[in-house]
Design an enzyme around this catalytic site. Structure first.
Site, mmCIF file in Angstrom:
data_model
loop_
_atom_site.group_PDB
_atom_site.id
_atom_site.type_symbol
_atom_site.label_atom_id
_atom_site.label_comp_id
_atom_site.label_asym_id
_atom_site.label_seq_id
_atom_site.Cartn_x
_atom_site.Cartn_y
_atom_site.Cartn_z
ATOM 1 C CG ASP A 1 11.653 5.034 2.705
ATOM 2 O OD1 ASP A 1 12.110 4.768 3.831
ATOM 3 O OD2 ASP A 1 10.502 5.483 2.522
ATOM 4 N N GLY B 1 3.793 3.981 5.095
ATOM 5 C CA GLY B 1 5.048 3.848 5.829
ATOM 6 C C GLY B 1 5.862 2.644 5.404
ATOM 7 N N PRO C 1 0.820 -1.209 0.000
ATOM 8 C CG PRO C 1 -0.098 -1.091 2.151
ATOM 9 C CD PRO C 1 0.711 -1.990 1.257
ATOM 10 C CB ALA C 2 0.648 4.355 -1.928
ATOM 11 C CB SER D 1 7.069 6.929 -2.707
ATOM 12 O OG SER D 1 7.905 7.814 -3.371
#
Ligand code: PMV
Length: 297
Positions: A137, A90, A86-87, A94
């Site tokens: 990330d 967390g 899911p966007a 992205s």
């Protein structure tokens, strides 16, 4: 095909933006990218049904353009991304999209790029969405595994003495990493000493957590995660839904639980004994829009 991992930050989010260490783990799920010939550069995002051209307005088109500009040759290609996380949750969605897009274009152009270069290239995408990314990330999206990350330094892989069993639960609220990072920056602008003391405490937890992962002391690791959650909460990054999920996970036997990523919504990560995983999942289901187990090894 290029693959990029989703990630959970086990400890250290936000402090990592200010040069403190974070301990993060790659998820097996993430984003898969593939490039094919096309009349013009185009990005397709499955399963969202999103399609953008490099000439479009908006942040996604801008991020795509930033990646295309990394290549000398024009990229008349369609990059398709399959997004399995899911966007706004967390989980580094992205960054994984950025790394998978660069990876797909690297394959198309037959660019020889090291993993460190790929992670760095993924940062150009991240910078469009969030002005001051630490780089954790895109680095974990590229390398996977469990690692200690410090901004601007090579990643330090952490050797696990036993696999980590995690349960990730979505609070149902999405959040913007940029606005949560901005909120911490505002708090720090008003009282730098207070916020830096919180970061000092988080840094100490992260350094202890690396030892606990290496020695396999999951009970202690869980306690450190709980303490990190309290400190994140003191920076106004938690929500009632996140607190409920943490509480329910601990009550069902998790070693520890905390928000992961930017906070203000998104996911909670719990560390569990493999035997307790099903019980924790069950306890969280009533309070979460999506719960899944992840094993990192
Ligand atoms: O919410 P996510 O998955 O984008 O994670 C953000 C992590 C932060 O530490 C809050 C920001 C950063 O750039 O490291």
């Amino acid at each position: 095909m290029s693959r990029a991992h989703g990630k959970v930050i086990l400890l250290g989010e936000h402090a990592v933006v200010y040069g403190r260490p974070a301990l993060a783990a790659g998820l097996s799920d993430g984003v898969v990218g593939e490039a094919k010939a096309s009349e013009f550069p185009e990005l397709l995002i499955n399963p969202w049904g999103t399609r953008v051209r490099d000439t479009d307005e908006g942040e996604l088109a801008k991020a795509f353009r930033a990646v295309l500009e990394l290549f000398d040759k024009p990229s008349a290609v369609r990059v398709s991304l399959d997004v399995a996380i899911p966007a706004g949750a967390g989980l580094g969605c992205s960054a994984a999209m950025g790394v998978a897009t660069v990876g797909a274009l690297d394959e198309w152009h037959k660019t020889g790029r090291t993993k460190a270069d790929l992670a760095a290239a993924g940062l150009v995408w991240e910078k469009v969405f969030h002005g001051n990314p630490s780089g954790v990330d895109n680095t974990i999206a590229t390398h996977g595994g469990v690692a200690m990350f410090v901004k601007g330094e090579p990643i330090r892989p952490v050797r696990l003495s036993a696999p980590l069993h995690l349960v990730v639960a979505h609070s149902g609220e999405s959040s913007s990493t940029k606005s949560m990072v901005d909120s911490v920056a505002n708090q720090r602008g008003k009282n730098e000493e207070r916020v830096d003391k919180v970061f000092d405490a988080i840094e100490a937890l992260v350094r202890n957590a690396v030892n606990e992962v290496e020695t396999g002391n999951l009970k202690h690791l869980g306690q450190l995660m709980d303490m990190n959650q309290a400190l994140l909460s003191s920076l106004l990054l938690s929500t009632p839904e996140i607190e409920t999920l943490c509480h329910k996970a601990r009550e069902a036997g998790a070693f520890g639980a905390k928000l992961t990523g930017a906070g203000g919504g998104g996911c909670v990560v719990s560390l569990v004994d493999s035997d307790r995983s099903a019980a924790v999942i069950q306890a969280l289901q009533a309070h979460s829009t999506q719960v899944f187990a992840a094993v990192v090894s």
